[in-house]
Design a protein around this motif. Sequence first.
Motif, short mmCIF file in Angstrom:
data_model
loop_
_atom_site.label_atom_id
_atom_site.label_comp_id
_atom_site.label_asym_id
_atom_site.label_seq_id
_atom_site.Cartn_x
_atom_site.Cartn_y
_atom_site.Cartn_z
N GLN A 207 0.84 -1.20 0.00
CA GLN A 207 0.00 0.00 0.00
C GLN A 207 0.87 1.25 0.00
O GLN A 207 0.53 2.26 -0.61
CB GLN A 207 -0.94 0.02 1.19
CG GLN A 207 -1.88 1.21 1.12
CD GLN A 207 -3.19 0.98 1.83
OE1 GLN A 207 -3.52 -0.13 2.16
NE2 GLN A 207 -3.94 2.03 2.04
N ALA A 208 2.01 1.20 0.70
CA ALA A 208 2.93 2.33 0.71
C ALA A 208 3.46 2.59 -0.70
O ALA A 208 3.55 3.74 -1.14
CB ALA A 208 4.09 2.06 1.66
N LYS A 209 3.77 1.51 -1.41
CA LYS A 209 4.24 1.66 -2.80
C LYS A 209 3.15 2.29 -3.66
O LYS A 209 3.43 3.17 -4.47
CB LYS A 209 4.63 0.30 -3.39
CG LYS A 209 5.96 -0.20 -2.92
CD LYS A 209 6.26 -1.52 -3.59
CE LYS A 209 7.59 -2.06 -3.14
NZ LYS A 209 7.92 -3.35 -3.77
N LYS B 148 3.03 5.84 -2.99
CA LYS B 148 4.35 6.49 -3.11
C LYS B 148 4.85 7.04 -1.77
O LYS B 148 5.48 8.10 -1.71
CB LYS B 148 4.31 7.59 -4.16
CG LYS B 148 3.95 7.09 -5.55
CD LYS B 148 3.87 8.24 -6.52
CE LYS B 148 3.61 7.74 -7.92
NZ LYS B 148 2.26 7.56 -8.26
N TYR B 149 4.60 6.31 -0.69
CA TYR B 149 5.03 6.73 0.65
C TYR B 149 6.56 6.74 0.76
O TYR B 149 7.23 5.81 0.31
CB TYR B 149 4.45 5.81 1.72
CG TYR B 149 5.02 6.04 3.10
CD1 TYR B 149 4.56 7.09 3.89
CD2 TYR B 149 6.02 5.23 3.61
CE1 TYR B 149 5.08 7.32 5.15
CE2 TYR B 149 6.55 5.44 4.88
CZ TYR B 149 6.07 6.49 5.63
OH TYR B 149 6.60 6.71 6.88
N VAL B 150 7.09 7.79 1.36
CA VAL B 150 8.51 7.88 1.69
C VAL B 150 8.62 8.38 3.13
O VAL B 150 7.76 9.12 3.60
CB VAL B 150 9.29 8.82 0.74
CG1 VAL B 150 9.37 8.23 -0.66
CG2 VAL B 150 8.65 10.20 0.68
N GLU B 151 9.67 7.97 3.84
CA GLU B 151 9.84 8.38 5.24
C GLU B 151 10.34 9.81 5.37
O GLU B 151 10.22 10.41 6.42
CB GLU B 151 10.79 7.43 5.97
CG GLU B 151 10.13 6.13 6.34
CD GLU B 151 11.02 5.25 7.19
OE1 GLU B 151 11.90 5.77 7.92
OE2 GLU B 151 10.85 4.02 7.11
N LEU C 290 -4.88 5.99 6.39
CA LEU C 290 -4.69 5.21 5.15
C LEU C 290 -3.96 3.89 5.35
O LEU C 290 -4.02 3.02 4.50
CB LEU C 290 -3.90 6.05 4.13
CG LEU C 290 -4.60 7.29 3.62
CD1 LEU C 290 -3.67 8.05 2.70
CD2 LEU C 290 -5.87 6.91 2.89
N PHE C 291 -3.23 3.78 6.46
CA PHE C 291 -2.43 2.59 6.69
C PHE C 291 -2.79 1.97 8.04
O PHE C 291 -2.04 2.08 9.01
CB PHE C 291 -0.93 2.95 6.66
CG PHE C 291 -0.49 3.63 5.40
CD1 PHE C 291 -0.31 2.91 4.22
CD2 PHE C 291 -0.28 5.00 5.36
CE1 PHE C 291 0.09 3.53 3.06
CE2 PHE C 291 0.13 5.63 4.20
CZ PHE C 291 0.31 4.89 3.04
N CYS D 214 3.03 10.91 1.42
CA CYS D 214 2.48 10.03 0.41
C CYS D 214 1.60 10.85 -0.54
O CYS D 214 1.27 12.00 -0.25
CB CYS D 214 1.71 8.84 1.01
SG CYS D 214 0.04 9.21 1.56
N SER D 215 1.23 10.24 -1.65
CA SER D 215 0.47 10.97 -2.67
C SER D 215 -0.94 11.34 -2.24
O SER D 215 -1.60 12.14 -2.88
CB SER D 215 0.41 10.15 -3.96
OG SER D 215 -0.24 8.91 -3.73
N ALA D 216 -1.41 10.80 -1.11
CA ALA D 216 -2.75 11.14 -0.61
C ALA D 216 -2.70 12.29 0.40
O ALA D 216 -3.72 12.57 1.04
CB ALA D 216 -3.38 9.91 0.03
#
Length: 101
Positions: A46-48, A51-54, A82-83, A94-96
Amino acid sequence: MNRTSSRRGFLKLSLGSLIGITIGNQLLVKPARAEDLPHLTSDDPQAKALKYVEQAPDSEKHCGNCALLQGNEGDEWRPCALFPGKAVNVNGWCSAWAKKP
């Protein structure tokens, strides 16, 4: 036996049982805390997808000022809507991302 008293007895027993179960669950079930949640990683499916990044690429848009972030202000890792079941880094993105009102 009178039908009315049977119904009353049943309702009293049902209500008592419901109250007992509710109180018992509150004593036995410990609510999840952000520090108990596993940290979301960028290789999570789901992170992919989002586009989630730390580490946020834009200093103005990060999880710390996103409307979807939950938990206690000041914690480095917090739950996100979302997670479910995972904690995100407040410096992440992330993109959201949605600006907190």
